[in-house]
Design an enzyme around this catalytic site. Structure first.
Site, short mmCIF file in Angstrom:
data_model
loop_
_atom_site.label_atom_id
_atom_site.label_comp_id
_atom_site.label_asym_id
_atom_site.label_seq_id
_atom_site.Cartn_x
_atom_site.Cartn_y
_atom_site.Cartn_z
N CYS A 1 -3.15 11.51 1.60
CA CYS A 1 -2.32 10.31 1.72
C CYS A 1 -0.96 10.34 1.05
CB CYS A 1 -3.10 9.11 1.24
SG CYS A 1 -4.51 8.78 2.32
N LYS B 1 0.84 -1.21 0.00
CA LYS B 1 0.00 0.00 0.00
C LYS B 1 0.88 1.26 0.00
CE LYS B 1 -3.11 3.00 0.34
NZ LYS B 1 -3.99 3.39 -0.75
N LYS C 1 -0.12 13.68 -15.62
CA LYS C 1 -0.64 15.02 -15.87
C LYS C 1 0.10 16.01 -14.97
CE LYS C 1 -3.78 17.54 -17.94
NZ LYS C 1 -3.81 17.64 -19.39
N1 LIG Z 1 -8.97 9.13 1.99
C1 LIG Z 1 -8.65 8.22 1.08
O1 LIG Z 1 -8.97 8.37 -0.09
C2 LIG Z 1 -7.91 6.99 1.46
C3 LIG Z 1 -7.46 6.79 2.75
N2 LIG Z 1 -6.80 5.63 3.09
C4 LIG Z 1 -6.40 5.38 4.48
O2 LIG Z 1 -7.57 5.03 5.22
C5 LIG Z 1 -7.48 5.51 6.57
C6 LIG Z 1 -8.69 6.38 6.87
O3 LIG Z 1 -8.66 7.49 6.01
P1 LIG Z 1 -9.93 8.44 5.86
O4 LIG Z 1 -11.16 7.63 5.77
O5 LIG Z 1 -9.61 9.40 4.79
O6 LIG Z 1 -9.88 9.17 7.29
P2 LIG Z 1 -11.01 10.07 7.95
O7 LIG Z 1 -10.31 11.01 8.86
O8 LIG Z 1 -11.93 10.60 6.91
O9 LIG Z 1 -11.88 9.02 8.81
C7 LIG Z 1 -11.40 8.37 9.94
C8 LIG Z 1 -12.54 8.29 10.95
O10 LIG Z 1 -12.15 7.45 12.03
C9 LIG Z 1 -12.77 7.93 13.20
N3 LIG Z 1 -12.09 7.38 14.37
C10 LIG Z 1 -10.80 7.58 14.77
N4 LIG Z 1 -10.54 6.85 15.86
C11 LIG Z 1 -11.67 6.17 16.17
C12 LIG Z 1 -12.02 5.25 17.19
N5 LIG Z 1 -11.13 4.86 18.10
N6 LIG Z 1 -13.28 4.76 17.22
C13 LIG Z 1 -14.18 5.14 16.29
N7 LIG Z 1 -13.91 6.00 15.28
C14 LIG Z 1 -12.67 6.51 15.24
C15 LIG Z 1 -12.65 9.43 13.08
O11 LIG Z 1 -13.60 10.08 13.90
C16 LIG Z 1 -12.91 9.63 11.58
O12 LIG Z 1 -14.28 9.91 11.31
C17 LIG Z 1 -6.14 6.25 6.65
O13 LIG Z 1 -5.18 5.36 7.15
C18 LIG Z 1 -5.81 6.57 5.20
O14 LIG Z 1 -4.43 6.64 4.97
C19 LIG Z 1 -6.58 4.64 2.18
C20 LIG Z 1 -7.02 4.79 0.87
C21 LIG Z 1 -7.71 5.97 0.41
O1 LIG Z 2 -4.25 6.09 -0.23
C1 LIG Z 2 -4.95 6.97 -0.68
O2 LIG Z 2 -5.44 7.89 -0.01
C2 LIG Z 2 -5.26 7.05 -2.14
O3 LIG Z 2 -4.37 8.06 -2.68
C3 LIG Z 2 -4.56 8.33 -4.06
O4 LIG Z 2 -5.89 8.78 -4.30
P1 LIG Z 2 -6.33 10.31 -4.05
O5 LIG Z 2 -5.29 11.01 -3.24
O6 LIG Z 2 -7.71 10.27 -3.53
O7 LIG Z 2 -6.40 10.96 -5.52
P2 LIG Z 2 -5.44 10.88 -6.80
O8 LIG Z 2 -6.27 10.76 -7.99
O9 LIG Z 2 -4.36 9.89 -6.63
O10 LIG Z 2 -4.80 12.34 -6.82
C4 LIG Z 2 -3.87 12.75 -5.83
C5 LIG Z 2 -3.30 14.10 -6.22
O11 LIG Z 2 -2.46 13.99 -7.36
C6 LIG Z 2 -2.86 14.91 -8.35
N1 LIG Z 2 -2.55 14.33 -9.68
C7 LIG Z 2 -3.03 13.10 -10.00
C8 LIG Z 2 -2.71 12.54 -11.23
C9 LIG Z 2 -1.90 13.24 -12.13
O12 LIG Z 2 -1.58 12.79 -13.25
N2 LIG Z 2 -1.44 14.47 -11.76
C10 LIG Z 2 -1.74 15.03 -10.55
O13 LIG Z 2 -1.28 16.14 -10.25
C11 LIG Z 2 -4.34 15.13 -8.11
O14 LIG Z 2 -4.81 16.32 -8.67
C12 LIG Z 2 -4.37 15.13 -6.60
O15 LIG Z 2 -4.00 16.39 -6.09
C13 LIG Z 2 -4.36 7.05 -4.87
O16 LIG Z 2 -4.64 7.32 -6.25
C14 LIG Z 2 -5.28 5.94 -4.38
O17 LIG Z 2 -5.01 4.73 -5.07
C15 LIG Z 2 -5.03 5.74 -2.87
O18 LIG Z 2 -5.91 4.76 -2.37
#
Ligand SMILES: NC(=O)C1=CN([C@@H]2O[C@H](COP(=O)(O)OP(=O)(O)OC[C@H]3O[C@@H](n4cnc5c(N)ncnc54)[C@H](O)[C@@H]3O)[C@@H](O)[C@H]2O)C=CC1
Ligand SMILES: O=C(O)[C@H]1O[C@H](OP(=O)(O)OP(=O)(O)OC[C@H]2O[C@@H](n3ccc(=O)[nH]c3=O)[C@H](O)[C@@H]2O)[C@H](O)[C@@H](O)[C@@H]1O
Length: 525
Positions: free
Chosen positions: A324, A268, A315
């Site tokens: 992240c 990851k 891009k």
């Molecule tokens: N945001 C994204 O697109 C992605 C995030 N991740 C990973 O997933 C994880 C979560 O990310 P997000 O969903 O963006 O975070 P987020 O901050 O949106 O959500 C996390 C939630 O967990 C809750 N929380 C924390 N401790 C708690 C506890 N002890 N009991 C109950 N609830 C609790 C918080 O109140 C919060 O609502 C992170 O490790 C991140 O790196 C992975 C892939 C994509």
């Molecule tokens: O772990 C995570 O949180 C996630 O992080 C990224 O997803 P995300 O950050 O939601 O969005 P992206 O589409 O990856 O864009 C990230 C940033 O890069 C920028 N970007 C993306 C693509 C590109 O070609 N150029 C560029 O500047 C976007 O505008 C944005 O600011 C990864 O794409 C996901 O696979 C991963 O699960």
């Protein structure tokens, strides 16, 4: 958006996991055939395992909410409860205004909520009832103490893990959904085993999430792969098979891969690092384009046609944002340093440094084109989210740019179609500084639409690639008429047809393309 759901329904669903109407899912004895387990014999996990009937997800955020809503939607026979300590967030999940904007999410939640999908603040009840628990809490970068600025703060993971150990009265499969440093599963296991009630057993899996914001629902419906890491023990493989069955509700078996826990955790971090590295690479090249007369879009296109390179994530931009990429790379840097691998740490750190450089470089171009001063000038910032199709602003490059413009004493008017006004003030306020918002409001305002943002402005700076900002959507003639002259557009996302807007009268400066206007040093030679 409505089209996503029917498209999803038409996907072939693995017959092995479909229950006939009225059929009870069995808790034991199911066998999962043909799951691909790398570095293990393929048949190795075709072993008896329980069928999951009840799932709890701790953390109702950007990952826990959409992921578990899709799991519930695809598995009507599984009860899914998403719990969170944040009562306001849970209330929003239970309302018509979901707490996050994500195309297609409303349809999925509304079709499932109250049937087999529930949102609750009752963490204990969720844990008690579940066979399988996702830990999907935040893992931000530590801001204090050892590793501050680099290491992941695992406090939320630890407290959720301790809660599971404290509350559970039956065996549980505990799944790391959060992105965590390599070997976090081991710490979770110590905590669970040290605190478990007698005869209660926990199996730990790693199941990192790869969705991207703005496309979360289609990423979840059609994932490139689902990754499950487990211990290579009979119990570990059995737990992995149970989780694989949940995903097999809609994902083809050969896209569900299993491997050892540590490979899964590291994969990851590695995937995010590699994606961010591509963006920093193309952004580094954009600086060379600007200085030489090459065009970064053409260079990306030419390179992307090589099938070994591929066209995605090339891009150029004003910099990557999001919660992240930076966090996970810094985490990798910290891991490398802890493992006494300073060269490896420096290599990955450069990806983040290049990203910071890109934001500074773009700001310098704005200042230089605007005759070396922003004092008293009005800058319209188009887009505040870190990418299009989301209201999320975490680590958005727009925040950095607005702060640079503020330092230069500009007036800034921000328009974003999805970001809440209160979020902007929160993002621009230094943590811990009381009453700063009023001072910021003297310099920064929020516009109701792009026309209002641009009225009377010296320049427009495009920070987010919302389709709404394209010249095919916005009336740039109207905007031009309302701006000070010369009227500049700085396109930080390469979304405009520069020729068309130049014909209107704008001075257009695009990232990754040579400067077109007033180059002071040359003009005065
Ligand atoms: N945001 C994204 O697109 C992605 C995030 N991740 C990973 O997933 C994880 C979560 O990310 P997000 O969903 O963006 O975070 P987020 O901050 O949106 O959500 C996390 C939630 O967990 C809750 N929380 C924390 N401790 C708690 C506890 N002890 N009991 C109950 N609830 C609790 C918080 O109140 C919060 O609502 C992170 O490790 C991140 O790196 C992975 C892939 C994509
Ligand atoms: O772990 C995570 O949180 C996630 O992080 C990224 O997803 P995300 O950050 O939601 O969005 P992206 O589409 O990856 O864009 C990230 C940033 O890069 C920028 N970007 C993306 C693509 C590109 O070609 N150029 C560029 O500047 C976007 O505008 C944005 O600011 C990864 O794409 C996901 O696979 C991963 O699960």
């Amino acid at each position: 958006m409505a089209s996503i759901v029917p498209k999803l329904e038409s996907l072939a669903v693995s017959a092995a996991n479909q229950l006939s109407p009225g059929e009870e899912p069995s808790r034991a004895g199911a066998v999962t055939p043909g799951i691909k387990r790398l570095s293990r014999p393929l048949g190795a996990i075709d072993i008896p395992h329980i069928t999951i009937k009840s799932i709890c997800c701790i953390g109702a955020g950007y990952v826990g909410g959409p992921t578990c809503a899709v799991i519930a939607h695809k598995n009507p026979h599984i009860k899914v409860t998403i719990v969170d300590l944040n009562a306001a967030r849970i209330a929003a999940w239970n309302s018509d205004e979901l707490p996050i904007y994500e195309p297609g999410l409303d349809e999925v939640v509304k079709s499932t909520r109250g049937k087999n999908l529930f949102f609750s603040t009752d963490v204990d009840a969720g844990i008690l009832e579940a066979d399988l628990i996702f830990v999907s809490v935040n893992t931000p970068t530590k801001i204090k103490g050892i590793g501050a600025g680099f290491a992941a703060d695992l406090g939320y993971v630890e407290s959720a893990t301790r809660k599971i150990a404290e509350v559970a009265k039956s065996d549980k499969i505990v799944v790391e959904k959060s992105t965590v440093p390599c070997r976090t599963a081991q710490s979770m296991r110590y905590i669970l085993e040290a605190n478990a009630k007698p005869d209660i057993h926990f199996d730990i899996l790693s199941n990192p999430e790869f969705l991207a914001e703005g496309t979360a629902i289609s990423d979840l419906f059609y994932p490139d792969r689902v990754l499950i890491g487990s211990l290579d023990t009979e119990r570990g493989r059995s737990a992995a098979a149970s989780l694989a069955d949940v995903y097999a509700g809609w994902v083809a078996r050969d896209q569900i891969i299993t491997m050892n826990l540590w490979s899964s955790e590291l994969s990851k971090l590695a995937a995010n690092a590699l994606l961010a590295q591509r963006i920093s690479s193309i952004n580094a090249l954009s600086a060379i384009c600007e200085a030489t007369g090459a065009d970064i879009d053409e260079v990306s296109y030419a390179c992307g046609l090589d099938t070994r390179i591929g066209p995605k994530f090339l891009k150029a931009s004003v910099g990557f944002g999001g919660s992240c990429f930076q966090k996970d790379i810094l985490n990798l840097v910290y891991l490398s340093e802890s493992l006494h691998l300073p060269e490896v740490a420096a290599y990955w750190k450069q990806v983040v440094e290049m990203n910071e450089y890109q934001k500074r470089r773009f700001t310098n171009r704005v200042i230089s084109c605007l005759f070396n001063t922003l004092t008293g000038k009005k800058i319209a910032v188009f887009g505040f989210a870190f990418k299009k199709d989301t209201g999320d602003t975490r680590e958005s490059p727009a925040i950095t740019l607005v702060n640079y413009f503020r330092e230069e004493k500009a007036y800034i008017s921000i328009y974003d179609p999805k970001v809440e006004e209160s979020q902007v003030w929160m993002d621009l306020t230094e943590p811990g500084v009381v009453d700063e918002t009023e001072a910021i409001k003297k310099q920064v305002s929020i516009a109701a639409n792009p026309y209002e943002a641009a009225a009377g402005a010296d320049a427009i700076v495009i920070c987010t690639e919302w389709n709404d900002f394209r010249e095919t959507v916005l009336d740039y003639e109207r905007i031009y008429a309302s701006m000070k002259k010369p009227a500049f557009i700085f396109d930080g996302r390469l979304i405009l047809d520069a020729k068309k807007v130049t014909q209107i009268g704008f001075k257009v400066e695009t990232i990754g393309r040579p400067r077109t206007t007033f180059v002071q040093s040359k003009d005065f030679e």
